[in-house]
Write a protein that holds these residues in place. Structure first.
Motif, short mmCIF file in Angstrom:
data_model
loop_
_atom_site.label_atom_id
_atom_site.label_comp_id
_atom_site.label_asym_id
_atom_site.label_seq_id
_atom_site.Cartn_x
_atom_site.Cartn_y
_atom_site.Cartn_z
N ARG A 65 -18.01 48.36 41.06
CA ARG A 65 -17.17 49.56 40.91
C ARG A 65 -17.00 49.85 39.42
NH1 ARG A 65 -17.57 47.38 46.07
NH2 ARG A 65 -16.13 48.38 47.53
N ASN A 66 -16.82 51.11 39.09
CA ASN A 66 -16.46 51.48 37.73
C ASN A 66 -14.97 51.29 37.54
OD1 ASN A 66 -19.18 52.47 37.11
ND2 ASN A 66 -18.67 54.17 38.47
N GLY A 67 -14.55 51.03 36.31
CA GLY A 67 -13.13 50.74 36.11
C GLY A 67 -12.55 51.32 34.84
N ILE A 68 -11.28 51.70 34.93
CA ILE A 68 -10.50 52.13 33.78
C ILE A 68 -9.26 51.24 33.73
CG2 ILE A 68 -9.19 53.99 32.68
CD1 ILE A 68 -10.99 55.97 34.16
N GLY A 69 -9.06 50.59 32.59
CA GLY A 69 -7.90 49.72 32.42
C GLY A 69 -7.01 50.21 31.30
N ILE A 70 -5.72 50.35 31.59
CA ILE A 70 -4.74 50.79 30.61
C ILE A 70 -3.76 49.64 30.37
CG2 ILE A 70 -3.08 52.57 29.96
CD1 ILE A 70 -5.91 53.61 30.72
N ASN A 103 2.10 57.83 31.12
CA ASN A 103 1.44 59.03 30.59
C ASN A 103 -0.07 58.80 30.53
OD1 ASN A 103 0.54 61.29 29.25
ND2 ASN A 103 1.85 61.04 27.46
N LEU A 104 -0.78 59.33 31.52
CA LEU A 104 -2.23 59.18 31.60
C LEU A 104 -2.92 60.51 31.32
CD1 LEU A 104 -2.38 57.04 34.88
CD2 LEU A 104 -2.28 56.21 32.52
N ALA A 105 -2.42 61.22 30.30
CA ALA A 105 -2.88 62.58 30.02
C ALA A 105 -4.38 62.65 29.75
CB ALA A 105 -2.11 63.16 28.83
N LYS A 148 9.15 55.92 38.28
CA LYS A 148 9.04 57.28 38.80
C LYS A 148 7.95 58.06 38.06
CE LYS A 148 13.81 57.74 40.45
NZ LYS A 148 15.12 58.43 40.24
N LYS A 149 7.86 57.86 36.75
CA LYS A 149 6.83 58.52 35.95
C LYS A 149 5.45 57.95 36.28
CE LYS A 149 10.04 59.34 32.12
NZ LYS A 149 10.35 59.03 30.70
N VAL A 150 5.39 56.64 36.50
CA VAL A 150 4.13 55.99 36.89
C VAL A 150 3.64 56.55 38.22
CG1 VAL A 150 3.06 53.80 37.58
CG2 VAL A 150 4.60 53.87 35.60
N PHE A 155 -0.17 59.79 41.32
CA PHE A 155 -0.44 60.84 42.31
C PHE A 155 -1.34 61.91 41.71
CE2 PHE A 155 0.51 64.49 45.03
CZ PHE A 155 0.56 63.91 46.28
N ARG A 156 -1.10 62.25 40.46
CA ARG A 156 -1.87 63.32 39.80
C ARG A 156 -3.34 62.95 39.62
NH1 ARG A 156 -3.79 64.32 34.93
NH2 ARG A 156 -2.79 62.50 33.97
#
Length: 235
Positions: A65-70, A103-105, A148-150, A155-156
């Protein structure tokens, strides 16, 4: 074999690839392995916005799988880079970034196939001393505000009809339970997610267990955590 019931127990935490239990609070690789296999397919993009030592993306790489880690903590991010830099025949693309899960803008709407993450449990374990935005420094009220922000960002960025899995535990203050699990569940449901599964994960080898095991106490020791699997409906 994939787990077939809503009770998961892994007495042996798993030590294949670069996995290790040295990073305090990281989850057993059996958990993301089960979740990734069940709720994604090869080539999908998997997001972990609380990367920690990189367990989720090690599994994403192993499972093609491809992955993005923050990860907000630069020390943890450096450790993740080391853990993910192993030889593999996988064609996975893995991207790591220092950032804040609230914030995952930099991720556009509806781009992620599966979210698989394990946030801190408020300030039970503090991963830094004064790092701005580190929710492991938050008290319970601050923690839920951040969650709540997470939830909103999760969801976005998640595609419609895809899944988001979150593991969380509760905590005690003065012997009384603070139900972080149910509070997080409410945050994700209020933002629009649908609840697919509640999995009870049995806790093994917790460092706090010896501290309380032989003490005279008027409460039960917490030895379970929740894995909530959320579904984003087609909207």
């Amino acid at each position: 074999m994939l787990e077939q019931t809503s009770i998961w127990s892994f007495p042996e935490r798993g030590k294949w690839a670069t996995h290790s239990g040295k990073y305090r609070g990281n989850w057993s690789p059996y958990i993301p392995r089960n979740l990734i296999l069940r709720y994604s397919k090869p080539g999908d993009w998997v997001l972990d916005q609380f990367l920690g030592s990189g367990t989720t993306l090690v599994e994403a790489k192993l499972l093609n799988r491809n992955g993005i880690g923050i990860e907000i903590n630069p020390k943890a991010l450096s450790l993740s880079k080391t853990n993910i830099s192993f030889h593999s025949n996988s064609k996975s693309q893995i991207f790591l970034r220092q950032g804040n899960a609230t914030n995952l803008a930099f991720i556009k709407d509806n781009r992620i196939d599966f979210i698989c993450t394990h946030p801190p449990y408020s300030n039970i374990i503090s991963y830094s001393s004064d790092l701005a935005g580190d929710i492991s420094l938050c008290n319970e009220k601050e923690f839920i505000i951040a969650i709540k922000k997470v939830a909103k960002e999760s969801f976005r960025v998640l595609k419609n009809e895809k899944y988001c899995a979150v593991m969380i535990g509760d905590k005690r203050i003065h012997g009384n339970v603070i139900p972080l699990g149910f509070q997080l569940l409410t945050c994700f449901l209020e933002i629009g997610f649908v609840l697919k599964e509640i999995i009870i994960k049995v806790q093994h080898n917790c460092r706090a267990t010896p501290k309380w095991q032989d003490k005279n106490k008027n409460f039960l020791m917490l030895t379970h955590e929740y894995i909530f699997v959320f579904y984003k409906p087609n909207i």
